[in-house]
Enzyme design. Structure first.
Site, PDB file in Angstrom:
ATOM      1  N   SER A   1       0.833  -1.208   0.000  1.00  0.00           N
ATOM      2  CA  SER A   1       0.000   0.000   0.000  1.00  0.00           C
ATOM      3  C   SER A   1       0.862   1.250   0.000  1.00  0.00           C
ATOM      4  CB  SER A   1      -0.913   0.042   1.225  1.00  0.00           C
ATOM      5  OG  SER A   1      -1.682   1.224   1.175  1.00  0.00           O
TER       6      SER A   1
ATOM      7  N   LYS B   1      -4.046  -6.855   3.707  1.00  0.00           N
ATOM      8  CA  LYS B   1      -4.131  -5.713   2.763  1.00  0.00           C
ATOM      9  C   LYS B   1      -5.596  -5.432   2.413  1.00  0.00           C
ATOM     10  CE  LYS B   1      -3.345  -2.411   0.016  1.00  0.00           C
ATOM     11  NZ  LYS B   1      -3.247  -2.341  -1.390  1.00  0.00           N
TER      12      LYS B   1
ATOM     13  N   HIS C   1      -7.040  -3.604   5.228  1.00  0.00           N
ATOM     14  CA  HIS C   1      -6.480  -2.239   5.158  1.00  0.00           C
ATOM     15  C   HIS C   1      -7.335  -1.395   4.216  1.00  0.00           C
ATOM     16  CE1 HIS C   1      -4.204   0.735   2.857  1.00  0.00           C
ATOM     17  NE2 HIS C   1      -3.463   0.950   3.936  1.00  0.00           N
ATOM     18  N   ASN C   2      -7.640  -1.948   3.055  1.00  0.00           N
ATOM     19  CA  ASN C   2      -8.419  -1.175   2.083  1.00  0.00           C
ATOM     20  C   ASN C   2      -9.848  -0.960   2.566  1.00  0.00           C
ATOM     21  OD1 ASN C   2      -6.104  -1.267   0.574  1.00  0.00           O
ATOM     22  ND2 ASN C   2      -7.089  -1.884  -1.311  1.00  0.00           N
TER      23      ASN C   2
ATOM     24  N   GLU D   1      -9.636   1.834   4.759  1.00  0.00           N
ATOM     25  CA  GLU D   1      -9.418   3.012   3.891  1.00  0.00           C
ATOM     26  C   GLU D   1     -10.770   3.557   3.388  1.00  0.00           C
ATOM     27  OE1 GLU D   1      -6.293   2.346   0.859  1.00  0.00           O
ATOM     28  OE2 GLU D   1      -7.722   3.046  -0.634  1.00  0.00           O
TER      29      GLU D   1
HETATM   30  N1  LIG Z   1      -2.438   1.768  -8.499  1.00  0.00           N
HETATM   31  C1  LIG Z   1      -2.377   1.734  -7.187  1.00  0.00           C
HETATM   32  O1  LIG Z   1      -2.412   2.750  -6.489  1.00  0.00           O
HETATM   33  C2  LIG Z   1      -2.241   0.418  -6.482  1.00  0.00           C
HETATM   34  C3  LIG Z   1      -2.328  -0.778  -7.184  1.00  0.00           C
HETATM   35  N2  LIG Z   1      -2.143  -1.969  -6.523  1.00  0.00           N
HETATM   36  C4  LIG Z   1      -2.204  -3.226  -7.269  1.00  0.00           C
HETATM   37  O2  LIG Z   1      -0.945  -3.406  -7.926  1.00  0.00           O
HETATM   38  C5  LIG Z   1      -1.137  -4.084  -9.176  1.00  0.00           C
HETATM   39  C6  LIG Z   1      -0.570  -3.229 -10.295  1.00  0.00           C
HETATM   40  O3  LIG Z   1      -1.291  -2.018 -10.294  1.00  0.00           O
HETATM   41  P1  LIG Z   1      -1.016  -0.873 -11.355  1.00  0.00           P
HETATM   42  O4  LIG Z   1       0.446  -0.607 -11.419  1.00  0.00           O
HETATM   43  O5  LIG Z   1      -1.964   0.227 -11.029  1.00  0.00           O
HETATM   44  O6  LIG Z   1      -1.344  -1.563 -12.748  1.00  0.00           O
HETATM   45  P2  LIG Z   1      -2.724  -2.096 -13.379  1.00  0.00           P
HETATM   46  O7  LIG Z   1      -3.534  -2.777 -12.326  1.00  0.00           O
HETATM   47  O8  LIG Z   1      -3.342  -1.014 -14.153  1.00  0.00           O
HETATM   48  O9  LIG Z   1      -2.166  -3.232 -14.373  1.00  0.00           O
HETATM   49  C7  LIG Z   1      -1.426  -2.893 -15.519  1.00  0.00           C
HETATM   50  C8  LIG Z   1      -0.255  -3.839 -15.663  1.00  0.00           C
HETATM   51  O10 LIG Z   1      -0.715  -5.196 -15.796  1.00  0.00           O
HETATM   52  C9  LIG Z   1      -0.166  -5.734 -17.009  1.00  0.00           C
HETATM   53  N3  LIG Z   1      -1.068  -6.743 -17.545  1.00  0.00           N
HETATM   54  C10 LIG Z   1      -2.400  -6.678 -17.643  1.00  0.00           C
HETATM   55  N4  LIG Z   1      -2.881  -7.815 -18.169  1.00  0.00           N
HETATM   56  C11 LIG Z   1      -1.809  -8.627 -18.417  1.00  0.00           C
HETATM   57  C12 LIG Z   1      -1.667  -9.916 -18.937  1.00  0.00           C
HETATM   58  N5  LIG Z   1      -2.706 -10.641 -19.311  1.00  0.00           N
HETATM   59  N6  LIG Z   1      -0.414 -10.421 -19.049  1.00  0.00           N
HETATM   60  C13 LIG Z   1       0.663  -9.705 -18.669  1.00  0.00           C
HETATM   61  N7  LIG Z   1       0.569  -8.462 -18.135  1.00  0.00           N
HETATM   62  C14 LIG Z   1      -0.648  -7.929 -18.012  1.00  0.00           C
HETATM   63  C15 LIG Z   1      -0.041  -4.538 -17.921  1.00  0.00           C
HETATM   64  O11 LIG Z   1       0.797  -4.828 -18.979  1.00  0.00           O
HETATM   65  P3  LIG Z   1       0.691  -3.974 -20.338  1.00  0.00           P
HETATM   66  O12 LIG Z   1       1.499  -2.752 -20.126  1.00  0.00           O
HETATM   67  O13 LIG Z   1       1.248  -4.898 -21.351  1.00  0.00           O
HETATM   68  O14 LIG Z   1      -0.767  -3.694 -20.569  1.00  0.00           O
HETATM   69  C16 LIG Z   1       0.534  -3.530 -16.942  1.00  0.00           C
HETATM   70  O15 LIG Z   1       1.890  -3.752 -16.674  1.00  0.00           O
HETATM   71  C17 LIG Z   1      -2.641  -4.338  -9.284  1.00  0.00           C
HETATM   72  O16 LIG Z   1      -2.911  -5.621  -8.809  1.00  0.00           O
HETATM   73  C18 LIG Z   1      -3.253  -3.296  -8.364  1.00  0.00           C
HETATM   74  O17 LIG Z   1      -4.491  -3.703  -7.834  1.00  0.00           O
HETATM   75  C19 LIG Z   1      -1.841  -2.008  -5.200  1.00  0.00           C
HETATM   76  C20 LIG Z   1      -1.739  -0.866  -4.479  1.00  0.00           C
HETATM   77  C21 LIG Z   1      -1.971   0.424  -5.031  1.00  0.00           C
HETATM   78  O1  LIG Z   2      -4.731  -0.523  -2.742  1.00  0.00           O
HETATM   79  C1  LIG Z   2      -4.802   0.681  -2.788  1.00  0.00           C
HETATM   80  C2  LIG Z   2      -4.189   1.521  -1.725  1.00  0.00           C
HETATM   81  O2  LIG Z   2      -3.793   0.810  -0.641  1.00  0.00           O
HETATM   82  C3  LIG Z   2      -5.571   1.347  -3.889  1.00  0.00           C
HETATM   83  O3  LIG Z   2      -5.307   2.687  -3.935  1.00  0.00           O
HETATM   84  C4  LIG Z   2      -6.998   1.032  -3.653  1.00  0.00           C
HETATM   85  O4  LIG Z   2      -7.209  -0.262  -4.206  1.00  0.00           O
HETATM   86  C5  LIG Z   2      -7.967   1.931  -4.338  1.00  0.00           C
HETATM   87  O5  LIG Z   2      -9.173   1.245  -4.256  1.00  0.00           O
HETATM   88  P1  LIG Z   2     -10.506   1.707  -4.960  1.00  0.00           P
HETATM   89  O6  LIG Z   2     -10.141   1.977  -6.402  1.00  0.00           O
HETATM   90  O7  LIG Z   2     -11.415   0.545  -4.781  1.00  0.00           O
HETATM   91  O8  LIG Z   2     -10.933   2.955  -4.230  1.00  0.00           O
END
Ligand SMILES: NC(=O)C1=CN([C@@H]2O[C@H](COP(=O)(O)OP(=O)(O)OC[C@H]3O[C@@H](n4cnc5c(N)ncnc54)[C@H](OP(=O)(O)O)[C@@H]3O)[C@@H](O)[C@H]2O)C=CC1
Ligand SMILES: O=C(CO)[C@H](O)[C@H](O)COP(=O)(O)O
Length: 492
Positions: A144, A198, A201-202, A205
């Protein structure tokens, strides 16, 4: 020597050192996590399904440390030191399964695969057991802190085996946020424990954000404060016991103007909250565990209600609101009441979350240390807050604390806030301002402290219509009343 250029992939490959760790999935989180690892001295092999993201990372940030760009998972596996450690940061759900299946083909027994995405802990348990059959350690890790946290120090919640943590722990601890020198990372427990924590946690949140939103709505609607004035109020609150990341960013959002005009940004954002699923999962699992996370549930439902645009439009025309305006004699006193109500409600929401972690830990035999969870949430994560240090103290002093609500510090704080809390909920009802978070958490507080609850009447009704039996306050055993006969009681 830093491998940073993209001019010649071949040159990079031949000169590449064996990397300490790999990251696949270089979107918002993966890219910054890879940079954080590299900045902390780890040699990081990077991969993304779409090569352009890998190239962009190297071009824009390659000088921050030692990266080894790769263009396939097979190549990623080839450049890693044995046993290999690969962090998967791709979209949760089916994409994660796809990537894990591909990785399993190129890894070997003894290697460690880390899923740092927001996976459902049940999926993590399944994936751990599948990969274990191939001798691969699978570690579900909750991370997070969003984009900025991933880069500068997130809060990290790893599950998996203690053996895997021996290798992985020092790496994760090196990139985690630090509070008083302590890394915001600890081995939470086996298999899905990290992703479970986690998820909760969310859930917290969601509750915290909902309570802040209700405070904003009340002060704006009842006192007529402007967003700029409210930004100042929240800034002030951030100096005291409410100090937290979410209060800090609330002030920032409220102080921000629409880049397309002069009005406050908050007034031009569509009032329909979205959700990716972790809050909903928390409530679904809480129902299964019998864990009353009412503050979190109301926050999830409030987001759902906000998104029902058509229903809201129809109701707006027909449903009457209060007929009398609410007048507040002393606005400053009311601001103080809302602050105290917010603090008390927050304590309830966190208490519910910690209770749920305990319930999950008992069911799955995870042996989660609640004091350590509070410790690693003090920094890096979205719910980081000053009062988490108090929560840490409470559970360290008494690991079997029945509820945070009965820790002497929190019991006193919430009891002292209850008069304000009741006034705020009354004013909200009179003014027609929906405060599901404040109301549900106050009801939880009253439910906990009541000597007798009307559950006795519910038990009587259940026995009458379904012979479901009841227990008595003055005798052991379960009983049934002959409701349709002579109303005598027999032991069931
Ligand atoms: N964003 C945030 O604030 C937070 C996110 N997370 C979690 O972290 C993870 C990553 O989040 P985030 O960085 O936002 O990215 P996304 O959840 O938007 O995922 C995009 C990434 O996944 C890849 N991808 C999607 N489908 C496939 C597939 N079939 N095969 C291979 N690669 C694939 C994409 O590759 P390509 O570039 O090729 O499309 C890209 O690298 C998620 O599980 C999310 O829930 C956790 C905490 C906070
Ligand atoms: O994991 C997170 C932070 O800890 C993401 O920011 C969170 O999943 C956002 O959730 P949502 O889009 O459901 O508001």
């Amino acid at each position: 020597m830093t491998e940073t250029t993209t001019e010649s992939t071949e040159t990079t490959k031949t000169q590449a050192p064996l990397a300490d760790i790999g990251v696949t999935g270089l979107a918002t989180m993966g890219r910054n996590l890879a940079r954080n690892l590299a900045r902390n001295g780890h040699v990081v092999a990077v991969h993304n399904r779409t090569q352009a993201r890998t190239d962009a990372l190297i071009a824009e940030h390659g000088s921050e440390g030692t990266f080894v760009p790769t263009s396939s998972l097979r190549e990623l596996a080839a450049v890693l030191k044995r046993p290999r450690t690969v962090i998967v940061m791709v979209q949760a759900g089916a994409p994660t399964d796809e990537v894990l299946d591909q990785l399993a083909e190129v890894l070997e027994p003894g290697d460690i695969v880390v899923d740092g995405g927001n996976a459902h802990f049940i999926d993590t348990r399944r994936r751990e057991s599948t990969l274990r059959e191939r001798g691969i350690h699978f570690v579900g890790v909750g991370i997070s802190g969003g984009e900025e946290g991933a880069l500068n120090g997130p809060s990290i919640m790893p599950g998996g085996t203690p053996e895997a943590y021996q290798t992985l722990g020092p790496i994760l601890e090196s990139i985690a946020a630090k509070v008083d020198g302590t890394p915001c990372c600890t081995h939470v427990g086996p298999d899905g424990a990290g992703h479970f924590v986690k998820m909760v946690h969310n859930g917290i949140e969601y509750a915290d954000m909902q309570l802040i939103a209700e405070s904003y709505d009340l002060l704006r609607t009842v006192l007529g404060k402007t967003p700029a004035e409210l930004a100042e109020i929240f800034r002030g609150w951030n100096e005291g016991d409410l100090e937290s990341f979410l209060i800090e960013i609330t002030a920032e959002v409220l102080a921000t103007k629409d880049p397309r005009g002069d009005q406050p940004l908050v007034d031009v954002i569509l009032d329909q909250a979205e959700q990716k699923g972790t809050g909903r999962w928390t409530v679904q699992i809480a129902l299964d565990l019998g864990s009353p996370v009412s503050g979190i549930a109301e926050a999830v439902f409030a987001r759902s209600l906000s998104a029902h645009a058509a229903q809201r439009a129809a109701a707006r025309e027909l449903l009457a609101g209060p007929t009398e305006a609410v007048s507040i004699d002393d606005p400053d006193t009311f601001v103080g009441d809302v602050r105290r109500a917010l603090y008390a409600s927050k304590v309830v929401a966190y208490a519910q979350g910690f209770d749920m972690i305990r319930a999950g830990s008992q069911l799955y035999d995870w042996n989660i240390d609640l004091g350590k969870i509070a410790t690693i949430w003090r920094g890096g994560c979205i719910i980081r807050a000053r009062f988490l240090d108090r929560i840490r103290e409470a559970y360290e002093k008494r690991p079997d604390l029945p509820s945070l609500m009965v820790d002497p510090y929190f019991a006193k704080a919430v009891s002292e806030g209850q008069a304000s809390w009741r006034r705020v909920v009354s004013v909200a009802a009179a003014a027609g301002v929906p405060v599901p978070g404040f109301s549900a958490t106050l009801a939880f507080y009253d439910g906990l402290r009541r000597d007798r609850l009307p559950a006795a009447l519910i038990q009587g009704m259940r026995d009458l219509f379904g012979a479901h039996t009841y227990r008595r306050i003055d005798a052991d055993g379960t009983f049934h009343l002959d409701w349709s006969g002579d109303r005598s009681e027999r032991e069931a």
